[in-house]
Design an enzyme around this catalytic site. Sequence first.
Site, PDB file in Angstrom:
ATOM      1  N   TYR A 130      93.376  68.302 -10.096  1.00  0.00           N
ATOM      2  CA  TYR A 130      92.337  67.494  -9.450  1.00  0.00           C
ATOM      3  C   TYR A 130      91.734  68.154  -8.213  1.00  0.00           C
ATOM      4  O   TYR A 130      91.082  67.496  -7.423  1.00  0.00           O
ATOM      5  CB  TYR A 130      92.904  66.111  -9.081  1.00  0.00           C
ATOM      6  CG  TYR A 130      93.057  65.198 -10.294  1.00  0.00           C
ATOM      7  CD1 TYR A 130      93.071  65.712 -11.579  1.00  0.00           C
ATOM      8  CD2 TYR A 130      93.180  63.829 -10.144  1.00  0.00           C
ATOM      9  CE1 TYR A 130      93.213  64.909 -12.687  1.00  0.00           C
ATOM     10  CE2 TYR A 130      93.324  62.995 -11.253  1.00  0.00           C
ATOM     11  CZ  TYR A 130      93.338  63.546 -12.521  1.00  0.00           C
ATOM     12  OH  TYR A 130      93.477  62.745 -13.622  1.00  0.00           O
ATOM     13  N   LYS A 182     105.118  70.241 -17.619  1.00  0.00           N
ATOM     14  CA  LYS A 182     104.760  70.842 -18.913  1.00  0.00           C
ATOM     15  C   LYS A 182     105.030  72.336 -18.776  1.00  0.00           C
ATOM     16  O   LYS A 182     104.163  73.186 -19.062  1.00  0.00           O
ATOM     17  CB  LYS A 182     103.282  70.538 -19.221  1.00  0.00           C
ATOM     18  CG  LYS A 182     102.802  70.983 -20.591  1.00  0.00           C
ATOM     19  CD  LYS A 182     103.253  70.095 -21.711  1.00  0.00           C
ATOM     20  CE  LYS A 182     102.857  70.678 -23.049  1.00  0.00           C
ATOM     21  NZ  LYS A 182     103.417  69.956 -24.194  1.00  0.00           N
ATOM     22  N   ASP A 216     104.848  65.163 -22.611  1.00  0.00           N
ATOM     23  CA  ASP A 216     104.550  64.479 -23.878  1.00  0.00           C
ATOM     24  C   ASP A 216     105.773  63.715 -24.388  1.00  0.00           C
ATOM     25  O   ASP A 216     105.662  62.571 -24.851  1.00  0.00           O
ATOM     26  CB  ASP A 216     104.018  65.463 -24.936  1.00  0.00           C
ATOM     27  CG  ASP A 216     104.683  66.829 -24.883  1.00  0.00           C
ATOM     28  OD1 ASP A 216     105.247  67.164 -23.836  1.00  0.00           O
ATOM     29  OD2 ASP A 216     104.656  67.553 -25.891  1.00  0.00           O
ATOM     30  N   ASP A 240      98.666  60.504 -13.057  1.00  0.00           N
ATOM     31  CA  ASP A 240      97.528  59.613 -13.281  1.00  0.00           C
ATOM     32  C   ASP A 240      97.673  58.936 -14.645  1.00  0.00           C
ATOM     33  O   ASP A 240      97.555  57.716 -14.789  1.00  0.00           O
ATOM     34  CB  ASP A 240      96.242  60.445 -13.222  1.00  0.00           C
ATOM     35  CG  ASP A 240      94.998  59.593 -13.102  1.00  0.00           C
ATOM     36  OD1 ASP A 240      95.131  58.360 -13.000  1.00  0.00           O
ATOM     37  OD2 ASP A 240      93.894  60.158 -13.121  1.00  0.00           O
ATOM     38  N   ASP A 244      99.300  54.790 -15.657  1.00  0.00           N
ATOM     39  CA  ASP A 244      98.554  53.773 -16.415  1.00  0.00           C
ATOM     40  C   ASP A 244      99.366  53.322 -17.625  1.00  0.00           C
ATOM     41  O   ASP A 244      99.390  52.135 -17.963  1.00  0.00           O
ATOM     42  CB  ASP A 244      97.201  54.326 -16.888  1.00  0.00           C
ATOM     43  CG  ASP A 244      96.088  54.053 -15.881  1.00  0.00           C
ATOM     44  OD1 ASP A 244      96.417  53.944 -14.686  1.00  0.00           O
ATOM     45  OD2 ASP A 244      94.919  53.959 -16.283  1.00  0.00           O
TER      46      ASP A 244
END
Length: 345
Positions: A130, A182, A216, A240, A244
Amino acid sequence: MNHSEPFAKIPATLIEGDGIGPEIMDAAVRILEALGAPFEWHSCKAGMAGVKECGDPLPPAAIESIRKTGLALKGPLETPVGGGYRSSNVRLREEFHLYANVRPALTLMPGGRYENIDLVTIRENVEGMYVGFEHYIPIGDDEHAVAIGSGVNTRAGCRRIANFAYEYAVNNGRKKITIVHKANILKALTGLFLETAKEVGRSYEDRIKTEDRIVDACAMQLVLNPWQFDVIVTTNLFGDILSDEIAGLVERLGMAPGTNIGDGAAIFETVHGSAPDIAGKGIANPLALILASAMMLSHAGRHDLAGRLRTAIHETLNTDSIRTKDLGGSASTRQFADALIRRVS
Ligand code: NAD
């Protein structure tokens, strides 16, 4: 600013935000008043409201106010998709170095898809994907033939968020931290995060258990068995997305609060956005912002008021069964706020 005197007034910036922002902020402020919260509000505009009033999505008056108060309650701010001005939320994080985003998810109503969820996501908030290093490479007459974006993680930034997460865990009676990354693919960008967070974890190993997950696999395990997680610490983009997903475990986005914390300022907000599809209809769920207000009270040292507010929320939802439409009820934003005010009073 002195937060140690329990009845002192605490100056705080208030940004009502866009879309449903004014409706849910009205509810939150009325409830805080009924509770006798000590905040002395300095109202400012930002987001689309800032553009309309001052021609700037993050007007200097808002920045100046937060610099003075070090504390803000913020409604959701609209960001144009795919072009237009840069997110005011991202700019606020950068301006005040709000490096830690804390998003607790707690089951408030029994009978949902998942019972007894109680986990916290701590997201690195200023680095990673970001940072906004993005550009296009034109080919022929296609200006946007190739899109390139780079992420940046620093060892200092990784260490800072890991230290914050472990201190948070210790201070909030948490037992385990899961580092999410990751590093099998993004070996440098998230490998550095994993390596540094593990190193910090070693100095807490007598108090906090550490494990790690690839993002994942973590996303799938959150759906299959979310109870195995306690505190998750992760990079900006993964945080982020996962927060959610985690908000979805405890019903709806309308129930999820968040905090952005830096060394000089703390901004309390909703995880959800400005919900343009329901703005102005008076049906928005104000709970996420009210829960953010409870976090703000705790941050300001008023654990007594935060506790009363959380109890009143539980009673309004579960004893009085007053809920907004997104939670299967029929109360308007205002009716829900009035019911909660009766409980806090
Ligand atoms: P959104 O969170 O605004 O809405 C997603 C869905 O959830 C919509 O159907 C909406 O009606 C519903 N919803 C959200 N909050 C609700 C509430 N309190 N009560 C009932 N229903 C609710 O996400 P979006 O539509 O992707 O984003 C809209 C705008 O908000 C965009 O401009 C985006 O950039 C911005 N945004 C801001 C923040 C923030 O300021 N913290 C966070 C996310 C998105």
